[in-house]
Design an enzyme around this catalytic site. Structure first.
Site, short mmCIF file in Angstrom:
data_model
loop_
_atom_site.label_atom_id
_atom_site.label_comp_id
_atom_site.label_asym_id
_atom_site.label_seq_id
_atom_site.Cartn_x
_atom_site.Cartn_y
_atom_site.Cartn_z
CE LYS A 53 -3.74 -2.51 2.18
NZ LYS A 53 -4.40 -2.95 3.40
CD GLN A 97 -3.06 -4.42 6.53
OE1 GLN A 97 -2.94 -3.43 5.82
NE2 GLN A 97 -3.73 -5.49 6.14
CG ASP A 120 -9.35 0.04 5.03
OD1 ASP A 120 -9.09 -0.09 3.82
OD2 ASP A 120 -8.73 -0.54 5.94
#
Ligand code: NAP
Length: 283
Positions: A53, A97, A120
């Site tokens: 990412k 994460q 997200d």
């Protein structure tokens, strides 16, 4: 005839190009979008996801700031880090994460992220905006599935779509996005308690598999010519495979995403897009 391959790498590259342009437009206003990645513990898979990412961010001109927290951290310590990033005016997006190490609650931690920085798209505010059919930061994997269908001109309006899997991460938001005004699909959400899943799926124009069971979707689930989106990522004998038995289903489907190289690259690309959108919204 073998199914057309819906190449997620090609679509992801288009999304990244478009994101790069958005980032350049922000740059001309003196704004460099910044993504904070938060990694708790040292799980090798999570480390590798965060690494990719951050690399993608660099490629499109997004600054990334990395925070590592030890696996022995308390829930409050994780929340403190998120609160600090929420307050930091230099940070546009926060990526925590998941999953968190044993003993820590990822869902609770997600609640602590400012919804405006929740790139997200998993904060209840952003998930709720999907229910309300209003714009917000959309979760990346469902958004990536929609973008693949759009890129390859696969009609959604009026289509019968069967989504296999009802997780808050993929199945449920995707089903709502497909059924939203403008997308206008007729959607059936199925799960482990669904009766005659193969029969239901066989009536669909589009089948999306987000299950986590390698090769579960076989030709008996697919109407000839249907489109198949395989979200699954499973490691079998060191190899990545999807939830669809790719080779046999390719013989009957009209179009299919591969694993790897299908939905996977889209998830990261849509994360970059969300970071640019979060920066645009904040400025
Ligand atoms: P999850 O939270 O475990 O949800 C799995 C869903 O599949 C559940 O709703 C479950 O039903 C359903 N299911 C399980 N067994 C079934 C069966 N035999 N028949 C019908 N439905 C069944 O998983 P997830 O987070 O949604 O992830 C699903 C897959 O997508 C995994 O392989 C994951 O690695 C992958 N994934 C890929 C990406 C990407 O970037 N490509 C991103 C996220 C996830 P119940 O609700 O009844 O238990």
């Amino acid at each position: 005839m073998a199914a057309k391959v819906l190449d997620g790498k090609v679509v992801a590259a288009a999304v990244l190009d478009e994101t790069r342009e958005r980032v350049e437009a922000l740059d001309q206003r003196g704004i460099v979008p910044a993504l904070a990645t938060v990694l708790v513990g040292a799980d090798p898979a999570s480390q590798s996801y965060v690494g990719s990412k951050r690399r993608r961010a660099g490629e499109v001109g997004i600054r990334s700031v990395h925070q590592e927290i030890g696996a022995d951290a308390s829930q409050d310590q994780v929340h403190d880090t998120l609160h600090r990033l929420n307050r930091d005016p230099e940070i546009d997006g926060i990526l925590l994460q998941l999953p968190l190490p044993e003993g820590l609650d990822g869902e609770r931690a997600t609640l602590e992220i400012d919804p405006a920085k929740d790139v997200d798209g998993l904060h209840p505010t952003n998930l709720g905006l999907i229910v309300l059919d209003r714009p917000g930061l959309v979760p990346n994997t469902p958004a990536g599935c929609l973008r693949i269908l759009d890129y390859y001109d696969i009609p959604i309006r009026g289509a019968n779509v069967v989504v296999v899997g009802r997780s808050f991460l993929v199945g449920r938001p995707l089903a709502l996005l497909l059924a939203a005004r403008g997308a206008d699909a007729t959607v059936t959400i199925t799960h482990s308690r669904t009766k005659d899943l193969a029969g239901i799926a066989r009536r669909a124009d589009i089948v999306v598999a987000a299950i986590g069971r390698p090769g579960m979707i076989t030709p008996e689930f697919i109407r000839p010519g249907a489109t198949v989106i395989d979200v699954g990522i499973n490691r079998v004998d060191g190899k990545l495979v999807g939830d669809v038995d790719h080779d046999s289903v390719s013989e009957i489907a009209g179009a299919i995403t591969p694993v790897p190289g299908g939905v996977g690259p889209m998830t990261v690309a849509m994360l970059m897009r969300n970071t640019a959108i979060a920066a645009e919204m904040r400025h």
